[in-house]
Design an enzyme around this catalytic site. Structure first.
Site, PDB file in Angstrom:
ATOM      1  N   GLU A   1       1.611  -1.447  -9.318  1.00  7.25           N
ATOM      2  CA  GLU A   1       2.509  -0.987  -8.001  1.00  7.25           C
ATOM      3  C   GLU A   1       3.009   0.320  -7.790  1.00  7.25           C
ATOM      4  OE1 GLU A   1       5.290  -4.190  -7.799  1.00  7.25           O
ATOM      5  OE2 GLU A   1       6.976  -2.940  -8.703  1.00  7.25           O
TER       6      GLU A   1
ATOM      7  N   TYR B   1       5.950  -0.296   0.086  1.00  2.00           N
ATOM      8  CA  TYR B   1       5.464  -0.927  -1.080  1.00  2.00           C
ATOM      9  C   TYR B   1       4.151  -1.085  -1.055  1.00  2.00           C
ATOM     10  CZ  TYR B   1       5.068  -4.421  -4.652  1.00  2.00           C
ATOM     11  OH  TYR B   1       4.295  -5.088  -5.730  1.00  2.00           O
TER      12      TYR B   1
END
Ligand code: GDP
Ligand code: MN
Length: 381
Positions: free
Chosen positions: A189, A101
């Protein structure tokens, strides 16, 4: 403002982030054609402004072009978190070795963009943060200097012990940061950032949220807006220059000024109610805004009572009163209305309202209590 995965990926690609080839399809036949053009396997991915598409069945692996057609048939038209899928991204499938992530958000406390990175990617980062916070590295960036090379490397090594991968990751962090800053984002993201079995990093998912206050200087981003995938009442409100956010409660709020609107929602909650929306009609004196506000709020079937809370400064309360009279004459209300107004021209406003069969008060607590009671089915006073 939200943009779609495929749009975010295009921006990221422009900043040097490796992205698998992909194209948009709006029909199953188009999805099949793209799969034939690229070769298989491909992923067919729902393009909606919602997270967790994978879990909802909106992300599918397809071994053949015929399979892509079939999966696109299933996904197009499907509902994810109340949003209908109208487009799918057909993109080359990547072999997954690892999932990390990588994200940046604007941190209001630190007043800085902050990177959050974790080798435990792919799934809910919220869950990782709650259960195993040590698996996340937080790195605030000083925007005067930008993301410095050693900071990017530190994050790279946090994710990958291998120096080659760490260097690739550092370059991706630089690209993500540059894209975030250049687009006026509040969030950007990549989840997952995939490490392939052959040692390449590639962004398999991308998400960007652009700060609405940045849109004036980003015409290129505004052009990406997809109104078909936004809450219709919010689109309507934006086109009428109203600041509106739909919520789940039953007390429809019409307020002037964002601060008073927040305070009104707090008070609704304090007295046991639930606001149906945030709505700021702004500081201008324009009965038209009241008419639009009432149209938008009454279109919400959850609304059981409407609460006006107006503090007249630049906003003239008589204009608001005229707006209420005009709007309700044109479209008689099916739910009770509670009006609180005070300030500029309040005597005139009260007279307009009483002449037209409304009651109004100057006391905010009293009005909010009454609105909450009415929304709960109490009788109108
Ligand atoms: P999200 O659920 O909305 O976050 O959608 P993602 O694009 O992140 O996809 C969800 C999951 O599907 C990922 O975490 C992967 O496990 C899987 N997935 C997505 N793209 C690929 C791909 O190219 N190859 C493989 N093997 N799996 C993928
Ligand atoms: Mn994802």
């Amino acid at each position: 403002m939200n943009i779609h995965e495929y749009q975010a990926k295009e921006i990221l690609r422009g900043f040097g982030v490796p992205i698998p080839l992909g194209k948009i399809a709006t029909t199953p036949a188009e999805a099949e054609a793209i799969a034939k053009e690229y070769g298989v396997p491909v992923m067919v991915k729902a393009q909606v402004h919602a997270g967790g598409r994978g879990k909802a069945g909106g992300v599918k692996f397809c071994k053949t072009a015929a399979d892509a057609k079939e999966k696109a048939t299933a996904i197009l038209g499907m509902k994810i978190k109340g949003l209908t899928v109208e487009k799918v991204l057909v993109t080359l499938a990547v072999d997954i070795g690892s999932e990390a992530y990588v994200g940046i958000i604007v941190d209001r406390q630190r007043k800085k963009p902050v990177f959050m990175v974790s080798a435990a990617g792919g799934i809910d980062i919220e869950q990782v943060a709650a259960e195993t916070p040590e698996k996340i590295l937080y790195l605030p960036v000083d925007t005067r200097y930008g993301l410095r090379a050693y900071e990017a490397m530190r994050m790279g090594f946090f994710l990958y012990p291998d120096v080659k991968l760490a260097k690739q990751a550092a370059k991706i962090m630089q690209g993500l940061y540059a894209a975030f800053m250049a687009s006026g984002c509040s969030l950007a993201e990549i989840n997952p950032l995939v490490g392939t079995p052959t040692g390449e990093l590639i962004a398999v998912d991308g998400k960007m949220v652009v700060d609405d206050n940045e849109l004036d200087r980003h015409a290129d981003i505004v052009a990406l807006r997809d109104e078909s995938s936004e809450e219709p009442s919010e689109v309507d409100a934006r086109n009428c220059n109203l600041t509106f956010i739909k919520l789940d409660g039953d007390v429809g709020c019409v307020v002037n000024g964002a601060g008073l609107a927040m305070a009104t929602m707090d008070l609704v909650k304090y007295y046991g109610g639930e606001p149906a929306n945030f709505l700021d009609i702004g500081g201008s004196s324009n009965p038209e805004k009241v008419v639009n506000a009432l149209r938008i709020i009454t279109a919400d079937a959850n609304v059981k009572c409407i609460l006006f809370n107006i503090f007249g400064g630049i906003t003239r309360t008589d204009d608001v009163a005229n707006g209420i009279v005009t709007a309700t004459k044109a479209n008689p209300l099916k739910v009770p209305i509670v009006i609180r107004l005070t300030g500029t021209n309040e005597e005139i406003a009260m007279k307009i309202l009483t002449d037209n069969g409304f009651t109004a008060s100057k006391d905010m607590d009293e009005a909010v209590k009454k609105a909450v009671a009415m929304a709960k089915g109490g009788k109108s006073a």
